[in-house]
Design a protein around this motif. Structure first.
Motif, short mmCIF file in Angstrom:
data_model
loop_
_atom_site.label_atom_id
_atom_site.label_comp_id
_atom_site.label_asym_id
_atom_site.label_seq_id
_atom_site.Cartn_x
_atom_site.Cartn_y
_atom_site.Cartn_z
N LEU A 25 0.81 -1.22 0.00
CA LEU A 25 0.00 0.00 0.00
C LEU A 25 0.84 1.28 0.00
O LEU A 25 0.32 2.35 0.29
N SER A 26 2.11 1.15 -0.32
CA SER A 26 2.99 2.33 -0.28
C SER A 26 2.53 3.42 -1.23
O SER A 26 2.82 4.61 -1.02
N GLY A 27 1.79 3.06 -2.26
CA GLY A 27 1.35 4.04 -3.24
C GLY A 27 0.32 5.02 -2.72
O GLY A 27 0.11 6.09 -3.32
N ILE A 28 -0.34 4.70 -1.60
CA ILE A 28 -1.37 5.60 -1.08
C ILE A 28 -0.81 6.55 -0.02
O ILE A 28 -1.57 7.25 0.66
N GLY A 29 0.51 6.55 0.15
CA GLY A 29 1.14 7.51 1.05
C GLY A 29 0.83 7.24 2.52
O GLY A 29 0.79 6.10 2.97
N SER A 30 0.56 8.33 3.26
CA SER A 30 0.34 8.22 4.70
C SER A 30 -0.96 7.48 5.04
O SER A 30 -1.14 7.05 6.19
N TRP A 31 -1.83 7.28 4.06
CA TRP A 31 -3.07 6.54 4.31
C TRP A 31 -2.80 5.08 4.66
O TRP A 31 -3.68 4.40 5.19
N VAL A 32 -1.59 4.62 4.39
CA VAL A 32 -1.26 3.24 4.73
C VAL A 32 -1.38 3.02 6.24
O VAL A 32 -1.76 1.94 6.71
N GLN A 33 -1.07 4.07 7.04
CA GLN A 33 -1.18 3.95 8.49
C GLN A 33 -2.64 3.78 8.91
O GLN A 33 -2.95 3.09 9.89
N VAL A 34 -3.56 4.41 8.17
CA VAL A 34 -4.98 4.25 8.46
C VAL A 34 -5.42 2.81 8.21
O VAL A 34 -6.15 2.21 9.00
N VAL A 35 -4.95 2.25 7.09
CA VAL A 35 -5.29 0.87 6.76
C VAL A 35 -4.73 -0.09 7.80
O VAL A 35 -5.43 -1.01 8.27
#
Length: 324
Positions: A285-295
């Motif tokens: 999920l590195s492509g979605i940036g900081s949203w990876v922490q949400v996931v």
């Protein structure tokens, strides 16, 4: 000590436990042997470094009952020391990694000697505060490179023969380090020393009344956990040829807690599974940036609600075995 101890004495219980562990060991060894042929070797090496880090942390929280918020200090500090001695002093790979590990052990002794004077949240806050001091030194010391990090760490040649710049040679070197570290943790857990640690976790006053020097056992467990976390950090610095402030940041301590709880605190293989899940999610999920922490956070919440003992812990519960 534990939910299934009454059943653990039966031959059937022991047989199931041994069989389940045998399956997990077989899967792990098969993965280590075949992974570089199907996956990007650097990614698998990252998995193994964090799996060892999580297993080292689990030795402290899962089998001794001590929650540290500062384990990134040992992971990141060892990465900087190993990188420095490899790059500036020209140490061979094994000595570089051992140097980082010894630094982490010494730092663990200092931090542990101060922290074990308190219990519970006070212990956790002391480890966090001391880890932030280490982070400050990593930011300010000239040899660390500050915000730029320590770059260009050489991999060198193993025993003067094997060129570790070759991805496959480096991979199997890292896999060997992971196995040695994980087997050390496995042996510690199943030793008389490990049984005392679990007794302290379950009922510290009772362990004290039996004549055990509880503080000495906790300090030794802290030092061993720090040293093995340093082994993981030193190895990671060699893999990426880079040590950065991220390795020593408090967020790294949070991630290793997440990995351990997700896989199963107090289990043998749980931290490895948790580390694999978290690192894989970060990579995919590195492509979605900081949203990876949400996931990752949502995944953690779901697992806490559905698998209160962690993934491996729930598997052990379903199989009705005490050790997995």
């Amino acid at each position: 000590m534990g939910e299934f101890d009454a059943e653990a004495t039966s031959p059937e219980q022991k047989t199931r436990s041994r069989a389940a562990q045998f399956v997990f060991w077989g899967l792990l060894l098969a993965f280590l042997a075949a992974a570089p042929f199907f996956l990007y070797p650097v990614f698998v090496m990252q998995l193994l470094c964090f799996a060892l880090f999580a297993a080292a942390f689990n030795l402290l929280i899962g089998f001794t009952g001590l929650l540290s918020f500062g384990h990134a200090a040992f992971f990141g500090g060892a990465a900087y020391i190993a990188g420095h001695v490899l790059k500036v002093w020209g140490f061979p790979p094994i000595l570089g990694i051992v140097s980082g590990m010894l630094f982490a052990a010494a730092l663990g002794w200092v931090v542990g000697a101060l922290a074990i004077r308190r219990q519970g949240i006070y212990f956790a806050m002391i480890t966090l505060a001391l880890a932030q001091i280490v982070y400050f030194f990593a930011l300010q010391m000239p040899f660390t490179g500050g915000e730029d990090g320590l770059q260009g760490i050489p991999r060198g040649h193993l025993l003067g023969i094997f060129d570790l710049n070759d991805p496959f040679a480096m991979y199997y070197f890292v896999a060997a380090i992971f196995l040695v570290g994980f087997l050390a943790i496995y042996r510690i857990i199943h030793s008389p020393f490990g049984q005392v640690l679990q007794a302290i976790r379950e009922n510290e006053p009772r362990a004290l009344s039996l004549g055990y020097n509880v503080d000495r056992f906790k300090l030794l467990a802290f030092v061993l956990s720090a040293a093995l976390a340093g082994l993981a950090g030193s190895t990671k610095a060699m893999v990426f040829q880079f040590a950065s402030l991220t390795d020593a940041h408090w967020q790294m301590s949070g991630e290793v807690i997440l990995m351990t709880l997700l896989g199963g605190m107090g289990t043998i293989f749980g931290p490895v599974v948790g580390a694999f899940i978290v690192v894989t999610l970060q990579h995919v999920l590195s492509g979605i940036g900081s949203w990876v922490q949400v996931v990752i956070g949502a995944t953690f919440i779901a697992c806490v609600l559905l698998f209160r003992r962690g993934i491996v812990g729930e598997i052990a519960r379903l199989l009705r075995i005490s050790s997995l």
